[in-house]
Design a protein around this motif. Structure first.
Motif, PDB file in Angstrom:
ATOM      1  N   LEU A 225      -9.119  13.524  17.723  1.00 21.63           N
ATOM      2  CA  LEU A 225     -10.464  13.155  18.182  1.00 21.63           C
ATOM      3  C   LEU A 225     -11.388  12.865  17.003  1.00 21.63           C
ATOM      4  CD1 LEU A 225     -10.991  15.602  21.173  1.00 21.63           C
ATOM      5  CD2 LEU A 225     -10.908  13.101  21.265  1.00 21.63           C
ATOM      6  N   SER A 226     -11.279  13.650  15.945  1.00 23.86           N
ATOM      7  CA  SER A 226     -12.136  13.410  14.785  1.00 23.86           C
ATOM      8  C   SER A 226     -11.745  12.121  14.057  1.00 23.86           C
ATOM      9  CB  SER A 226     -12.102  14.595  13.827  1.00 23.86           C
ATOM     10  OG  SER A 226     -10.842  14.691  13.206  1.00 23.86           O
TER      11      SER A 226
ATOM     12  N   GLY B 296      -3.321  18.001  15.480  1.00 22.80           N
ATOM     13  CA  GLY B 296      -3.616  18.367  16.857  1.00 22.80           C
ATOM     14  C   GLY B 296      -4.640  17.467  17.511  1.00 22.80           C
ATOM     15  N   LYS B 297      -5.012  17.849  18.725  1.00 25.61           N
ATOM     16  CA  LYS B 297      -5.957  17.037  19.505  1.00 25.61           C
ATOM     17  C   LYS B 297      -7.318  16.945  18.827  1.00 25.61           C
ATOM     18  CE  LYS B 297      -3.884  17.750  24.003  1.00 25.61           C
ATOM     19  NZ  LYS B 297      -4.083  18.213  25.376  1.00 25.61           N
ATOM     20  N   ARG B 298      -7.780  18.039  18.248  1.00 25.95           N
ATOM     21  CA  ARG B 298      -9.089  18.003  17.585  1.00 25.95           C
ATOM     22  C   ARG B 298      -9.088  17.046  16.403  1.00 25.95           C
ATOM     23  NH1 ARG B 298     -10.453  24.149  16.760  1.00 25.95           N
ATOM     24  NH2 ARG B 298      -8.288  24.346  17.305  1.00 25.95           N
ATOM     25  N   ARG B 299      -8.026  17.077  15.624  1.00 25.45           N
ATOM     26  CA  ARG B 299      -7.946  16.160  14.483  1.00 25.45           C
ATOM     27  C   ARG B 299      -7.865  14.726  14.982  1.00 25.45           C
ATOM     28  NH1 ARG B 299      -4.684  17.122   9.481  1.00 25.45           N
ATOM     29  NH2 ARG B 299      -6.230  18.720   9.189  1.00 25.45           N
TER      30      ARG B 299
ATOM     31  N   GLU C  56      -0.982  12.507  23.832  1.00 26.44           N
ATOM     32  CA  GLU C  56      -1.764  13.754  23.894  1.00 26.44           C
ATOM     33  C   GLU C  56      -2.899  13.682  24.917  1.00 26.44           C
ATOM     34  OE1 GLU C  56      -1.014  16.486  22.337  1.00 26.44           O
ATOM     35  OE2 GLU C  56       0.460  15.752  20.897  1.00 26.44           O
TER      36      GLU C  56
ATOM     37  N   LYS D  36     -10.830   9.430  15.570  1.00 26.17           N
ATOM     38  CA  LYS D  36     -11.119   8.311  16.467  1.00 26.17           C
ATOM     39  C   LYS D  36     -12.235   7.409  15.944  1.00 26.17           C
ATOM     40  CE  LYS D  36     -11.871   7.446  21.357  1.00 26.17           C
ATOM     41  NZ  LYS D  36     -12.066   8.043  22.670  1.00 26.17           N
TER      42      LYS D  36
ATOM     43  N   VAL E 168      -5.654  11.930  24.742  1.00 19.67           N
ATOM     44  CA  VAL E 168      -6.896  12.022  23.999  1.00 19.67           C
ATOM     45  C   VAL E 168      -7.764  10.792  24.250  1.00 19.67           C
ATOM     46  CG1 VAL E 168      -7.880  12.137  21.659  1.00 19.67           C
ATOM     47  CG2 VAL E 168      -5.912  13.513  22.264  1.00 19.67           C
TER      48      VAL E 168
END
Length: 163
Positions: free
Chosen positions: A136-137, A131-134, A160, A139, A162
């Motif tokens: 972002l992490s 997902g988006k949180r993963r 996404e 990145k 992001v």
């Protein structure tokens, strides 16, 4: 093993992130008139092949690999070990896709994201379970990754929103 149409359906319908549906296509063909029914494989983004490989590239380009322990692993496993050099040179074929899918389909998404097999990692980056949180992490560490992983990360992150 399942048929290619079943595998493609799973990759494009079950596993592929919603934001990439209709944009990413997995392509595999086997040449029926070729001895041993060899073929090629590719991943396409809006019809353009991002990565592509063919059985016949194995023999023409294999000598370009640096002679190291990874080279020996590639040769010993008949190119089942896929790294960025193999992806960039296109020295993989439909069997590598099948092997990668089998590994991807039978392990957790976390294991797939850190797999030694680059095709498995690509399948995982495009997976809906990331997902988006993963994203972002991931990145912060993506600059240290190889070119192919950065490319597919950029595709997924853009889809996404992001970036």
């Amino acid at each position: 093993m399942a048929t290619w149409s079943g595998i493609r359906n799973k990759l494009e319908q079950e596993y592929l992130a919603d934001s990439l549906r209709g944009h990413i296509q997995y392509y595999v063909t086997t040449y029926s008139k070729c001895p041993d029914h060899e073929g090629r494989a590719a991943i396409r983004l809006d019809g353009k092949e991002i990565i592509k490989g063919s059985y016949f590239n194995n023999w023409y380009k294999a000598h370009l690999f640096p002679r190291d322990d990874k080279y020996e692993r590639r040769m010993d496993t008949e190119f089942a070990y896929m790294d960025d050099t193999a992806i960039q040179l296109g020295v993989f074929d439909q069997r590598c896709f099948y092997d990668a899918f089998y590994m991807f389909d039978n392990q957790s998404i976390e294991k797939s994201l850190f797999s030694e097999n680059m095709i498995v990692r690509i399948f995982a980056l495009l997976d809906r379970r990331v997902g988006k949180r993963r994203l972002l992490s991931m990145k912060t560490g993506i600059e240290n990754e190889c070119e192919t992983i950065r490319c597919f990360y950029a595709i997924r992150a853009a889809a996404e929103n992001v970036i």
